[in-house]
Design a protein around this motif. Sequence first.
Motif, PDB file in Angstrom:
ATOM      1  N   ASP A 160     -22.441   5.440 -39.212  1.00 25.21           N
ATOM      2  CA  ASP A 160     -21.053   5.790 -38.903  1.00 25.21           C
ATOM      3  C   ASP A 160     -20.220   4.575 -38.506  1.00 25.21           C
ATOM      4  O   ASP A 160     -20.076   4.278 -37.326  1.00 25.21           O
ATOM      5  CB  ASP A 160     -21.004   6.845 -37.797  1.00 25.21           C
TER       6      ASP A 160
ATOM      7  N   GLU B 227     -21.015  10.592 -41.288  1.00 32.41           N
ATOM      8  CA  GLU B 227     -21.487  11.212 -40.040  1.00 32.41           C
ATOM      9  C   GLU B 227     -22.700  12.073 -40.382  1.00 32.41           C
ATOM     10  O   GLU B 227     -23.637  11.585 -40.987  1.00 32.41           O
ATOM     11  CB  GLU B 227     -20.344  11.995 -39.369  1.00 32.41           C
TER      12      GLU B 227
ATOM     13  N   ARG C  66     -17.069   6.317 -43.230  1.00 35.02           N
ATOM     14  CA  ARG C  66     -17.790   6.672 -42.012  1.00 35.02           C
ATOM     15  C   ARG C  66     -18.715   7.892 -42.194  1.00 35.02           C
ATOM     16  O   ARG C  66     -18.376   9.012 -41.783  1.00 35.02           O
ATOM     17  CB  ARG C  66     -16.821   6.951 -40.850  1.00 35.02           C
TER      18      ARG C  66
HETATM   19 CA    CA Z   1     -17.102  11.054 -34.876  1.00 36.08          CA
END
Ligand code: CA
Length: 637
Positions: A347, A439, A437
């Motif tokens: 992330d 996750e 990013r």
């Molecule tokens: Ca987050």
Amino acid sequence: MNQIEHFDPEDHPELEQTDFDRMTAKGISRRNFLRGGAAAMGLFLAANPLAQAVAAVTRPEPSKLMGFKAVPASTADTFVVPEGYVAKPLISWGDPILKGAPAFDASGTQNAAAQAGQFGDNTDGMSFFPLDEDRALLAVNNEYINPEYLFAHQGKQDLTADEVKKSQAAHGVSIFEIRRNAKGEWQVNRDSDHNRRITAYTPMELTGPAAGHALMKTAADPSGRKPLGTFNNCANGETPWGTYLTCEENFHKYFASAQDDVALPARDTRYGLKAGNRDYQWYRHDERFDLAKHPNEPHRFGWVVEIDPMDPTATPKKRTALGRFKHENAALTIDPSGHVVVYLGDDERGEHLYKFVSKAKYNPNNQQANRDLLEEGTLYVARFSANDGEIKGQGEWIELTHGKNGLTAENGFADQAEVLIFAREAATQVGATTMDRPEWVAVHPDNKAVFCTLTNNKNRGKEGQPVGGPNPRAKNNYGQIVRWWPHQGNHVDSRFDWDLFAMAGNPTVAEGLYAGSDNITADNMFNSPDGLGFDAAGRLWIQTDGKYSNEGEFAGMGNNQMLCADPQTGEIRRFATGPIACEITGLAFSPDQRTVFIGVQHPGEELAPSHFPGGGNSKPRSTIMVVQREDGGVIGA
Ligand code: CA
Ligand code: FEO
Ligand code: CA
């Protein structure tokens, strides 16, 4: 079948018509690209041929999988669930879980020893491990702290030695027993011998190819195998052999130095390490966090840690074969071949998506034999390509093995340990796709499709992070959910096909791609999808860690929330909303699917006006909620 024409059917004999139906990419519709013409998004559309060429699809059909009535967006300081559901706090930061630990004291003056026996701060990923029908262990990550509440001085003063220790004790993992009473309510059993706190100073073991390497050795541990502690434990995973996986994320923030400037190699600064990261102040009283003195200490963090929740004396094991980065969760599945496959997100803006494949195979008849499957295997990183003019396409997993794909001594990798310790650098070397990013990753219970939240990325479109593929929006403030299907249904296969299941957006204020995909409406909109998981029936649960200003581009979205999606129809329905200034993160279902535990992290962060869950004038506290139906039915049905 035209919507799936990017699939070669020979690549997917594992899929049936219902699977194909699921792939219709309900999410991405031409409607959104055309709406509003060339106004605000004109420039972007002109520059992005993808946006002009996506096939039109219809709105989602009403779901048969989801039976609850959606809740509206909320800015209230409460946790809201649908009609017919009840939500109650199970445990909050500071509640005692070890025998003899004191009750929570809101003054912020309790010492480290008290915190070490209490539930840590910032509840995050969690897993449910049944003991018997009415007893279970919850293993829960305590990701980080809120100094504004942890300390009476709100973190505005230099920390004392005991305060550093207290901060370290509020991190890590909490394991505790819960029991279901005659009324079906789950409660914490504070007297259980199973209860355990794992903190930033609990003895651990490094295992796998990087254990014992020169880059892992420190003055306090010349073996390079005995690190202390785990922290910034973000999300999680669990194994079929009954262990808990806790994932170390933003470890860089804890290292600093009294010295202003500490020269570090680029492969270290790539992880954000720098002498000036002084928020946590641990270096003041725990020397191993001083970068100038102990430059190898940070190499011992950023791993996936395997914990046996059933044995409170078991030493947690850091599994270096799974690579070192800012781990989100660890989504484990058993491939049809028997190999264990773990999907892993890193992330950070422009970082990557990974896959681990175990060397040995899972043995369903001997769980003891499986206990070190994560010690040895192969790590891969994803490279996506897109079909011309489409937001879907193919992808491949590129092996991160020393001696292959340019991971050689000439390119700076002396051995496999260096490939794993500096996995980010290795991923760049092999040409991995920079992502918005990554996750949480979640594998559908049918084991055919995999989903990953790409939470947001304000840097998309800047140098080194080109717009395209599964990251189709510059300055991506809303996030999206990518999904992929491994070829032949084999997670060990190096090829996959992908599309976007949803692009979050705001159809009430934005146009084009920023309005979101077709399954995003004024009634279900959200931003920054983060937590993700499936229940047993295949409902996809989405949690958000987004902007809660409820203004501007986020107008109408309210507080952070939890949604439910039908992967087949694409419909997304809001299930719960959290209190003021919280993040919703962490979810665990009881095996009967009639209880779901949901994490409310940092209500009232940065002194925002929350008093959750106590109400009145009380201090806000991270809290796990227990959610059930009044009629005792299955959650979400
Ligand atoms: Ca987050
Ligand atoms: Fe701890 Fe990426 O969230
Ligand atoms: Ca997260």
